[in-house]
Write an enzyme that holds these catalytic residues in place. Structure first.
Site: not given
Lengths: 307, 252
Positions: B51-52
């Protein structure tokens, strides 16, 4: 060119005001300018609203120091250590004082900043349906998709516009133009949504270095209020191609912040007893040298010629 | 019999949930290794998302402490922003998502926010991070937890990440079009939803554990699924792949 270089202490003094909505790093675990976290604590800023998807242990440190009035974000803790002890003390026992917690998920705080960046009145999302986040944070509103022939619920996320976004980058010029590479989380949305942007640059370069590769610019200088040269200013967070993550530092912070006295001793040692960012780097000494990425894995050349 | 740790068994059980060619929302720690094992065994074309803002065709070559470590950026398929990768969830393109949790209930709802509930906070946990998004918008959710009575509860005090909410039709009523937990992998067993209500049932018990022990350590009246089995022990190919991914033996 408007020169925007100043010291981090000047930037924090002039551009971060008590009660501001503040982003310190918006790329989850990387490029968090902890040097700014420490400087805000040193200057004793108060009642800040910390806005972030995840900023590793930065928010926990600020809460314990009494700088934070509200958390608007998805996660506060210590990524490799575990729970955030200061966050727990504030939420459970109002130590050092009570905290407003505005619950988001990563995607919904992302779309809130996106709406803030691009002037949307709100952002409709499919996420957090079925989650109690909708109930515990009154900022969200439920609606029905007006374009659907079936009844289709959507969540409306209002814009979030930080007063200040403080972001770590690999390099910048004196006008605040900058290059960032690696995963960026919500850094660009946070910068574009913010009223004021402070860039914490690992390196200051000539303007032609930045203009040679405009596709790598995170936020152009005309949107930047100040640029501060702080080598390793993201420590203990990593910075792609420059610094490894100091996981032992996070673990030490986690262990020592378990009780208030331990946290205060940690704060004295790493924040108050050091002379700003240069003093912090000096204290790290060889430990910092060991974290420096020495290898080269250069990207292929990109040609922008027009002739 | 192969020599393996409980965590290695959990990793391999998680790897088996990934199918070839899938887009997988990986998450941290144990699932990163599971994704690596799946790629080296039965799912060479699985693509991993973090998700980063990282997307990878192959796991990183070093042990990661976070998904954003420099080693996860090097040779990535794509380093970009959070919205670009999490947008794949909302667009319905993510097949399998992994999350962990402090507390789960029999409908697969997960709490990582407030133990005791929002109004009566006993323990403030870190919050959703991306978990609520992954749980709502992946086609199949795999949860990984330690099997303790205080963690597997009748009803969570706060739903951070929705499972089947309150049973049959729960997700549809909440307006969630897809997904729901497909498996909960613990250190003792694998639970799966069963029947129209999608209540979590005991699907397989790990070698060395018994169904009674698992039921005893569950905070609701855990029923066994028809055809309940023993979780297959890791095979040689799986262990070889695991050792190739977990070079430093972190999970041994």
């Amino acid at each position: 060119m408007i020169e925007k270089i100043c010291s981090l202490s000047d930037a924090v003094r002039d551009l971060v005001r008590d009660g501001d909505g503040v982003v310190i790093g918006a790329s989850l675990e990387t490029a968090i300018p902890f040097a700014a976290t420490y400087e805000i604590i040193r200057q004793g800023k108060k009642n800040l609203e910390m806005i972030a998807p995840i900023s590793d242990a930065s928010t926990d440190m600020l809460i314990g120091a009494g700088c934070v009035g509200a958390v608007t974000g998805a996660w506060v803790g210590n990524v490799s250590g575990g729970l955030g002890h200061n966050y727990r003390r504030a939420a459970e026992k109002q130590i050092p004082h009570a905290l407003d917690i505005n619950d988001y998920s990563n995607f919904t705080i992302g779309m809130a900043l996106f709406a803030g960046a691009y002037g949307l009145p709100y952002a409709p999302v499919r996420s957090i349906l079925g989650s109690d986040i909708i109930n515990s944070n009154p900022a969200f509103k439920m609606a029905t998709n007006p374009f659907s022939t079936e009844t289709e619920p959507v969540v409306l996320v209002p814009p979030v516009k930080p007063d200040v976004a403080i972001l770590g980058v690999q390099r910048a010029d004196a006008a605040g133009n900058n290059h960032y590479w690696g995963s960026s989380g919500l850094a660009q949305e946070a910068a574009l949504a913010a009223e004021r942007v402070i860039i914490v640059a690992d390196e200051i370069v000539e303007p032609d270095v930045i203009s040679s590769d405009p596709s790598r610019v995170l936020v152009p200088g005309f949107r930047v209020a100040a640029v501060c040269h702080v080598p390793a200013g993201t420590h203990p967070a990593p910075l792609t191609g420059r610094w490894q993550r100091d996981s032992a530092f996070f673990n030490d912070y986690h262990a020592r912040s378990r009780d208030v006295d331990g946290y205060k001793a940690w704060l004295d040692e790493w924040v108050f007893a050091v002379e700003g960012a240069p003093g912090y780097a000096k204290k790290l000494g060889d430990r910092l040298s060991a974290l420096k990425i020495a290898g080269s894995r250069n990207a292929a050349h990109a040609n922008y010629a027009a002739e | 019999m192969a020599d393996y740790s409980t965590q290695e068994l959990m990793i391999i059980a998680a790897a088996r949930e990934i199918r070839d060619g899938e887009l997988v929302f990986v998450g941290m720690r144990l699932p990163i290794t599971a994704y690596g094992v799946a790629r080296l065994t039965h799912a060479p074309n699985a693509v991993g998302m973090f998700e980063g803002g990282v997307t990878r065709y192959a796991p990183a070559e070093e042990t990661l402490y976070t998904m954003c470590d420099p080693a996860n950026q090097r040779n990535a398929a794509w380093t970009t922003g959070l919205i670009q990768v999490m947008g794949h969830l909302q667009a319905g393109r993510v097949d399998t998502g992994f999350i962990g949790g402090a507390e789960i209930d029999k409908w697969g709802n997960i709490n990582t926010s407030y133990i005791g509930g929002h109004e009566n906070v006993q323990v403030k946990l870190p919050g959703s991070g991306g978990a609520a998004d992954i749980a709502a918008m992946s086609k199949r959710l795999i949860a990984i937890m330690n099997h303790e009575k205080r963690r597997l509860v009748e009803r969570v005090s706060y739903i951070t990440s929705p499972g089947y909410i309150n049973g049959e039709g729960g997700r549809a009523k909440a307006g969630i079009a897809v997904g729901g937990p497909a498996a909960v992998i613990t250190d003792k067993a694998v639970l799966r939803p069963h029947g129209p209500a999608n209540e979590l049932h005991l699907s397989s018990v790990h070698p060395g554990h018994t169904a009674d022990e698992v039921i005893e350590n569950t905070g609701w009246e855990l029923k066994t699924a028809p055809g309940m089995t023993e979780t297959p022990a890791p095979g040689d190919a799986e262990m070889t792949a695991l050792h190739q991914v977990d070079r430093e033996g972190f999970w041994r």
